[in-house]
Design a protein around this motif. Sequence first.
Motif, mmCIF file in Angstrom:
data_model
loop_
_atom_site.group_PDB
_atom_site.id
_atom_site.type_symbol
_atom_site.label_atom_id
_atom_site.label_comp_id
_atom_site.label_asym_id
_atom_site.label_seq_id
_atom_site.Cartn_x
_atom_site.Cartn_y
_atom_site.Cartn_z
ATOM 1 N N ASN A 69 0.947 -1.204 0.012
ATOM 2 C CA ASN A 69 -0.113 -0.090 0.000
ATOM 3 C C ASN A 69 0.762 1.452 0.183
ATOM 4 O O ASN A 69 0.714 2.107 0.818
ATOM 5 N N TRP A 70 1.829 1.202 -0.938
ATOM 6 C CA TRP A 70 2.770 2.375 -1.161
ATOM 7 C C TRP A 70 2.700 3.155 -2.597
ATOM 8 O O TRP A 70 2.486 2.149 -3.649
ATOM 9 N N LEU A 71 2.558 4.368 -2.676
ATOM 10 C CA LEU A 71 2.271 5.282 -3.514
ATOM 11 C C LEU A 71 3.686 6.044 -3.838
ATOM 12 O O LEU A 71 4.207 6.365 -3.194
ATOM 13 N N PHE A 72 4.491 5.674 -4.989
ATOM 14 C CA PHE A 72 5.573 6.252 -5.508
ATOM 15 C C PHE A 72 5.148 7.286 -6.280
ATOM 16 O O PHE A 72 4.752 7.240 -7.510
ATOM 17 N N LEU A 73 5.632 8.445 -5.625
ATOM 18 C CA LEU A 73 5.278 9.823 -6.421
ATOM 19 C C LEU A 73 6.590 10.217 -6.958
ATOM 20 O O LEU A 73 7.411 10.699 -6.118
ATOM 21 N N ILE A 74 6.806 10.249 -7.973
ATOM 22 C CA ILE A 74 8.079 10.565 -9.038
ATOM 23 C C ILE A 74 8.277 11.535 -9.734
ATOM 24 O O ILE A 74 7.568 11.649 -10.813
ATOM 25 N N GLU A 75 8.868 12.566 -9.599
ATOM 26 C CA GLU A 75 9.166 13.775 -10.251
ATOM 27 C C GLU A 75 10.550 13.553 -11.337
ATOM 28 O O GLU A 75 11.625 13.057 -10.674
ATOM 29 N N ALA A 76 10.301 13.601 -12.584
ATOM 30 C CA ALA A 76 11.702 13.578 -13.371
ATOM 31 C C ALA A 76 12.198 14.883 -13.841
ATOM 32 O O ALA A 76 11.174 16.025 -14.062
ATOM 33 N N VAL A 77 13.366 15.147 -13.284
ATOM 34 C CA VAL A 77 13.905 16.541 -13.293
ATOM 35 C C VAL A 77 15.073 16.673 -14.577
ATOM 36 O O VAL A 77 15.757 16.176 -14.222
ATOM 37 N N THR A 78 14.537 17.608 -15.359
ATOM 38 C CA THR A 78 15.594 18.071 -16.342
ATOM 39 C C THR A 78 15.461 19.496 -16.656
ATOM 40 O O THR A 78 16.613 20.239 -16.936
ATOM 41 N N SER A 79 14.526 20.217 -16.368
ATOM 42 C CA SER A 79 14.344 21.562 -16.223
ATOM 43 C C SER A 79 13.438 22.273 -15.073
ATOM 44 O O SER A 79 13.717 23.244 -14.858
ATOM 45 N N HIS A 80 12.393 21.587 -14.637
ATOM 46 C CA HIS A 80 11.633 21.940 -13.734
ATOM 47 C C HIS A 80 12.292 21.144 -12.328
ATOM 48 O O HIS A 80 12.775 20.203 -12.366
ATOM 49 N N GLY A 81 11.717 21.767 -11.005
ATOM 50 C CA GLY A 81 12.346 21.384 -9.918
ATOM 51 C C GLY A 81 11.851 20.154 -9.262
ATOM 52 O O GLY A 81 11.116 19.272 -9.833
ATOM 53 N N PRO A 82 12.947 19.719 -8.138
ATOM 54 C CA PRO A 82 12.615 18.334 -7.660
ATOM 55 C C PRO A 82 11.509 18.210 -6.609
ATOM 56 O O PRO A 82 10.702 19.178 -6.563
ATOM 57 N N VAL A 83 11.472 16.955 -5.947
ATOM 58 C CA VAL A 83 10.335 17.218 -4.719
ATOM 59 C C VAL A 83 10.699 17.925 -3.721
ATOM 60 O O VAL A 83 11.654 17.494 -3.073
ATOM 61 N N SER A 84 10.256 19.320 -3.550
ATOM 62 C CA SER A 84 10.758 20.234 -2.518
ATOM 63 C C SER A 84 9.590 20.223 -1.571
ATOM 64 O O SER A 84 8.799 19.539 -1.788
ATOM 65 N N PRO A 85 10.286 21.075 -0.400
ATOM 66 C CA PRO A 85 9.056 21.062 0.770
ATOM 67 C C PRO A 85 7.907 21.342 0.307
ATOM 68 O O PRO A 85 6.501 21.070 0.585
ATOM 69 N N LYS A 86 7.742 22.433 -0.629
ATOM 70 C CA LYS A 86 6.306 22.974 -1.148
ATOM 71 C C LYS A 86 5.680 22.099 -2.027
ATOM 72 O O LYS A 86 4.445 21.965 -1.880
ATOM 73 N N ARG A 87 6.311 21.056 -2.663
ATOM 74 C CA ARG A 87 5.564 20.115 -3.687
ATOM 75 C C ARG A 87 5.012 19.187 -2.877
ATOM 76 O O ARG A 87 4.098 18.566 -3.218
ATOM 77 N N ILE A 88 5.758 18.683 -1.410
ATOM 78 C CA ILE A 88 5.057 17.780 -0.822
ATOM 79 C C ILE A 88 4.002 18.214 -0.215
ATOM 80 O O ILE A 88 2.754 17.632 -0.237
ATOM 81 N N VAL A 89 3.806 19.467 0.279
ATOM 82 C CA VAL A 89 2.453 20.200 0.696
ATOM 83 C C VAL A 89 1.443 20.136 -0.348
ATOM 84 O O VAL A 89 0.389 19.619 -0.037
ATOM 85 N N GLU A 90 1.965 20.561 -1.646
ATOM 86 C CA GLU A 90 0.915 20.143 -2.703
ATOM 87 C C GLU A 90 0.189 19.179 -2.811
ATOM 88 O O GLU A 90 -0.945 18.709 -2.817
ATOM 89 N N LEU A 91 1.337 18.064 -2.805
ATOM 90 C CA LEU A 91 0.999 16.620 -3.022
ATOM 91 C C LEU A 91 0.103 16.084 -1.986
ATOM 92 O O LEU A 91 -0.999 15.237 -2.186
ATOM 93 N N GLU A 92 0.226 16.302 -0.704
ATOM 94 C CA GLU A 92 -0.303 15.950 0.630
ATOM 95 C C GLU A 92 -1.719 16.498 0.466
ATOM 96 O O GLU A 92 -2.673 15.793 0.685
ATOM 97 N N GLN A 93 -1.919 17.784 0.087
ATOM 98 C CA GLN A 93 -3.286 18.200 -0.046
ATOM 99 C C GLN A 93 -4.047 17.655 -1.187
ATOM 100 O O GLN A 93 -5.278 17.289 -1.065
ATOM 101 N N LEU A 94 -3.482 17.377 -2.329
ATOM 102 C CA LEU A 94 -3.990 16.636 -3.284
ATOM 103 C C LEU A 94 -4.522 15.358 -3.141
ATOM 104 O O LEU A 94 -5.682 14.811 -3.599
ATOM 105 N N LEU A 95 -3.538 14.608 -2.312
ATOM 106 C CA LEU A 95 -3.741 13.176 -2.215
ATOM 107 C C LEU A 95 -4.220 12.863 -0.853
ATOM 108 O O LEU A 95 -4.245 11.940 -0.136
#
Length: 148
Positions: A69-95
């Motif tokens: 019961n694990w969800l792997f949330l993967i960002e591929a970074v070439t020009s846009h940013g990584p999993v940042s603290p802000k991105r975690i907050v966004e994803l936690e709200q979405l999910l």
Amino acid sequence: MSSGKHNEVQAAIVEQFRPEFAENSELLYLGDTELKDLYSDNKTMSEIGIPIDQHSKLPDVVLYDREKNWLFLIEAVTSHGPVSPKRIVELEQLLEKCDAGKVYVTAFPDFKEFKKWSSKIAWETEIWICEMPGHMIHFNGDRFMGPR
């Protein structure tokens, strides 16, 4: 998938990361630089509480391991940013309705790109680099890969 470095990283996630680090997972979502929602398993996403009407807010690749019961949330970074603290907050709200354990991963094509973004990466996340596919970098202290 359309051509380009970003999509090459996404393909490597599915073809190399998944069998090595998430071998029992199934692909739920795969974006594309041109075809934004290239692949989407709407049925499973709906079943586990992922809003299927907000694909643009999902990370580039989403894998799901039913057994753990694990969800792997993967960002591929070439020009846009990584999993940042802000991105975690966004994803936690979405999910917020998804009870699966969330494993945040940032994937880079090479070590040079990782170094460029390293100061923006959130703690308690994972790093995977395509040019070293058998290894992970854990921003977790002594904890190995697992949900937050």
